[in-house]
Write an enzyme that holds these catalytic residues in place. Structure first.
Site: not given
Ligand code: NDP
Ligand code: MG
Ligand code: MG
Length: 336
Positions: A25-27, A108, A134, A191, A195, A227
């Site tokens: 539940y991240g980005s 991804h 996100g 991708d 980067e 600059e």
């Molecule tokens: P984030 O790092 O923002 O979020 C990761 C989430 O996973 C957090 O909620 C974290 O919880 C949770 N987490 C960590 N470990 C575990 C576990 N063992 N079990 C369950 N949940 C867990 O990730 P992103 O959203 O950046 O990336 C997710 C995917 O999306 C990747 O594949 C990335 O390549 C892809 N992606 C990302 C983009 C971006 O802009 N960020 C764009 C397009 C694709 P906690 O709160 O505990 O840390």
């Molecule tokens: Mg990219």
């Molecule tokens: Mg990337």
């Protein structure tokens, strides 16, 4: 030119009666979960015990479960945990609990393309990758708009994977902006290349090289910072809005002439050869192998590099100068 698919090409029926487990539940996770839910899809969020994200997901009105339980009750399992831990989550928590005919969904392609997860032949595997962070995915959805996304099918066991991918993209709001079909290989390799060669590796070293050239020649670091780093934003914003030609139209004629005579000397044939080599090491799996091994031994090389980079003069000068610019909401990266 690529064919673009819109809402009218996607039928939400492909997800009817299905439950979607959003792992993480991240980005991306928070945006996928809420956009799908608001599009009428049944969603459950799967998080590890003690995850700081649990409270946020509940506050957003979502059902939160342990990863294992979320997987057991779901037809689609979406991997929105960080890429480098996806394989372990799959092995320990997803594979033993997933339905035989589940669909595995990614934003991804890394883990699938580089064989960190080898799914059984009975499951569908597809990707929907919004081309934005996100928070923008969520915000545009709420505004009735969307961000573009890529989609790809890796394995189509049910024969319905492509329809599900399009419906998923529509549920995210991305069908309002446009969905472009790709493959796991193309998405992953481009991708990584982007980067490495341009967005992160290329730009940071270009900025540092310009800054160091000026400082070594005796100019004040503060002036060099403005600059070579600060003004980059103005240039990138113009390219973002109207491409290279809009940026060139907007800068002075002197800057344009300088661009013309200097650009190809900086990015010369040797740099282009290096780019080809980087791409080759992405395609042949060498980069992926090194990155996976680096993670397995607790990132010794990356930590050493981060320590050194943090101490660079451009970082010290920058953090002082940004205090003079209250409008930019200055940030400090947390200590690793
Ligand atoms: P984030 O790092 O923002 O979020 C990761 C989430 O996973 C957090 O909620 C974290 O919880 C949770 N987490 C960590 N470990 C575990 C576990 N063992 N079990 C369950 N949940 C867990 O990730 P992103 O959203 O950046 O990336 C997710 C995917 O999306 C990747 O594949 C990335 O390549 C892809 N992606 C990302 C983009 C971006 O802009 N960020 C764009 C397009 C694709 P906690 O709160 O505990 O840390
Ligand atoms: Mg990219
Ligand atoms: Mg990337």
């Amino acid at each position: 030119m690529a064919k673009v698919y819109y809402d009218r090409d996607a039928d939400m029926k492909a997800l009817e009666g299905k439950t979607v487990a959003i792992l993480g539940y991240g980005s991306q996770g928070h945006a996928h979960a809420q956009n799908l839910r608001d599009s009428g899809v049944k969603v459950v969020v799967g998080l590890h015990e003690g995850s700081a994200s649990r409270d946020r997901a509940r506050a957003d009105g979502l059902e939160v479960k342990d990863v294992e339980d979320a997987v057991r009750m779901s037809d689609l399992v979406v991997f929105l945990v960080p890429d480098h831990i996806q394989a372990e989550v799959y092995r320990k928590q997803v594979a033993p609990n997933m339905k035989k005919e589940a669909a595995l969904v990614f934003a991804h392609g890394f883990t699938i393309h580089f064989h960190q997860i080898i799914p059984p032949s009975t499951v569908d595997v597809f990707m929907v990758a919004p081309k934005s962070p996100g928070h923008l995915l969520r915000r545009t959805y709420q505004e009735g708009k969307g961000v573009p996304a890529l989609f790809a099918v890796y394995q189509n066991a049910s024969g319905k994977a492509r329809e599900m991918a399009l419906a998923y993209g529509r549920g995210l709001g991305c069908g309002r902006a446009g969905l472009i079909e790709t493959t796991f290989a193309e998405e992953t390799e481009t991708d990584l290349f982007g980067e490495q060669a341009v967005l992160c590796g290329g730009v940071t070293e270009l900025v540092k090289a310009g800054f160091e050239t000026l400082v070594d020649a005796g100019y004040q670091p503060e002036i060099a910072y403005f600059e070579c780093l600060n003004e980059l934003k103005l240039i990138v914003d113009m390219m973002y809005e109207g491409g290279l030609s809009w940026m060139r139209y907007s800068v002075s004629d002197t800057a344009k002439y300088g661009d013309m005579v200097a650009g190809k000397q900086v990015i010369d044939s040797r740099v282009r050869e290096t780019m080809k080599k980087l791409l080759e090491n992405i395609q042949n799996g060498l980069f992926a192998k090194d990155w996976i091994l680096e993670n397995q031994c607790n990132r010794p090389q990356m930590r050493a590099w981060q320590r050194r980079e943090k101490d660079h003069l451009i970082e010290k000068v920058g953090s002082e100068l940004r205090k003079m610019m209250p409008w930019l909401d200055a940030k400090n990266a947390p200590e690793d």
